[in-house]
Design a protein around this motif. Structure first.
Motif, PDB file in Angstrom:
ATOM      1  N   UNK A  62       0.836  -1.198   0.000  1.00  0.00           N
ATOM      2  CA  UNK A  62       0.000   0.000   0.000  1.00  0.00           C
ATOM      3  C   UNK A  62       0.872   1.250   0.000  1.00  0.00           C
ATOM      4  N   UNK A  63       0.433   2.250  -0.729  1.00  0.00           N
ATOM      5  CA  UNK A  63       1.126   3.530  -0.705  1.00  0.00           C
ATOM      6  C   UNK A  63       0.665   4.318   0.515  1.00  0.00           C
ATOM      7  N   UNK A  64       1.371   5.375   0.798  1.00  0.00           N
ATOM      8  CA  UNK A  64       0.969   6.236   1.922  1.00  0.00           C
ATOM      9  C   UNK A  64      -0.424   6.796   1.672  1.00  0.00           C
ATOM     10  N   UNK A  65      -0.711   7.139   0.433  1.00  0.00           N
ATOM     11  CA  UNK A  65      -2.026   7.671   0.081  1.00  0.00           C
ATOM     12  C   UNK A  65      -3.123   6.641   0.356  1.00  0.00           C
ATOM     13  N   UNK A  66      -2.861   5.382  -0.007  1.00  0.00           N
ATOM     14  CA  UNK A  66      -3.829   4.316   0.266  1.00  0.00           C
ATOM     15  C   UNK A  66      -4.068   4.170   1.769  1.00  0.00           C
ATOM     16  N   UNK A  67      -2.995   4.209   2.532  1.00  0.00           N
ATOM     17  CA  UNK A  67      -3.122   4.062   3.986  1.00  0.00           C
ATOM     18  C   UNK A  67      -3.921   5.203   4.589  1.00  0.00           C
ATOM     19  N   UNK A  68      -3.689   6.412   4.092  1.00  0.00           N
ATOM     20  CA  UNK A  68      -4.468   7.558   4.570  1.00  0.00           C
ATOM     21  C   UNK A  68      -5.931   7.415   4.187  1.00  0.00           C
ATOM     22  N   UNK A  69      -6.189   6.944   2.967  1.00  0.00           N
ATOM     23  CA  UNK A  69      -7.570   6.739   2.529  1.00  0.00           C
ATOM     24  C   UNK A  69      -8.271   5.687   3.380  1.00  0.00           C
ATOM     25  N   UNK A  70      -7.567   4.622   3.701  1.00  0.00           N
ATOM     26  CA  UNK A  70      -8.151   3.588   4.562  1.00  0.00           C
ATOM     27  C   UNK A  70      -8.531   4.178   5.910  1.00  0.00           C
TER      28      UNK A  70
END
Length: 147
Positions: free
Chosen positions: A4-12
């Motif tokens: 997961x990218x940082x952006x994905x983790x933030x979205x989660x």
């Protein structure tokens, strides 16, 4: 969670907290296990968004030993110890514990770099032989009953 990218983790995290989406939905959407989703959310909730900016971390043998002892000796949950220490996944601590048990309750620091196929095959065979040996099983039983 490394895929997961940082952006994905933030979205989660945002979907979990703001939109009340839960782990089953998010795990299907992002292609990772629901346990990893819950751990990620708990990690960010406990340590803040800065935990995502933390680069690859080297953990010393002393740090690993203290974490392992908290689980094996103090009987703390591996999940809570991992969260408190800010490890990227709870599987890291579980792997440290398994490796420690396999090596006669000694912490092993792995060398960096990739091993050859032959080296990996030899290590796997050696690990299987060591675990299957009656001496190792007796040693493990002795260590467990000393507590």
């Amino acid at each position: 969670m490394s895929k997961l990218t940082k952006k994905d983790k933030l979205n989660i995290y945002k979907e979990w907290t703001i939109e009340n989406k839960r782990s089953t939905y998010l795990s299907k959407k992002y292609g990772i296990g629901s346990v990893s989703i819950k751990y990620l959310v708990s990690l960010i909730h406990r340590h803040g968004m800065d935990i995502l900016d933390k680069p690859h971390t080297y953990y010393s043998a002393q740090f690993k030993l203290e974490a392992i002892n908290r689980v094996l000796v103090n009987h703390e949950a591996a999940y809570s110890v991992s969260l408190e220490l800010g490890l990227k996944s709870q599987g890291m601590l579980i792997n440290w514990i398994r490796s420690c048990k396999e090596n006669g309750y000694n912490v092993v620091i792995k060398r960096k770099g990739r091993r050859t196929r032959e080296q990996r095959a030899r290590e796997i065979e050696e690990r299987k032989r060591r675990i299957a040996s009656p001496e190792f099983k007796a040693y493990c039983r002795e260590c467990i009953y000393k507590k």
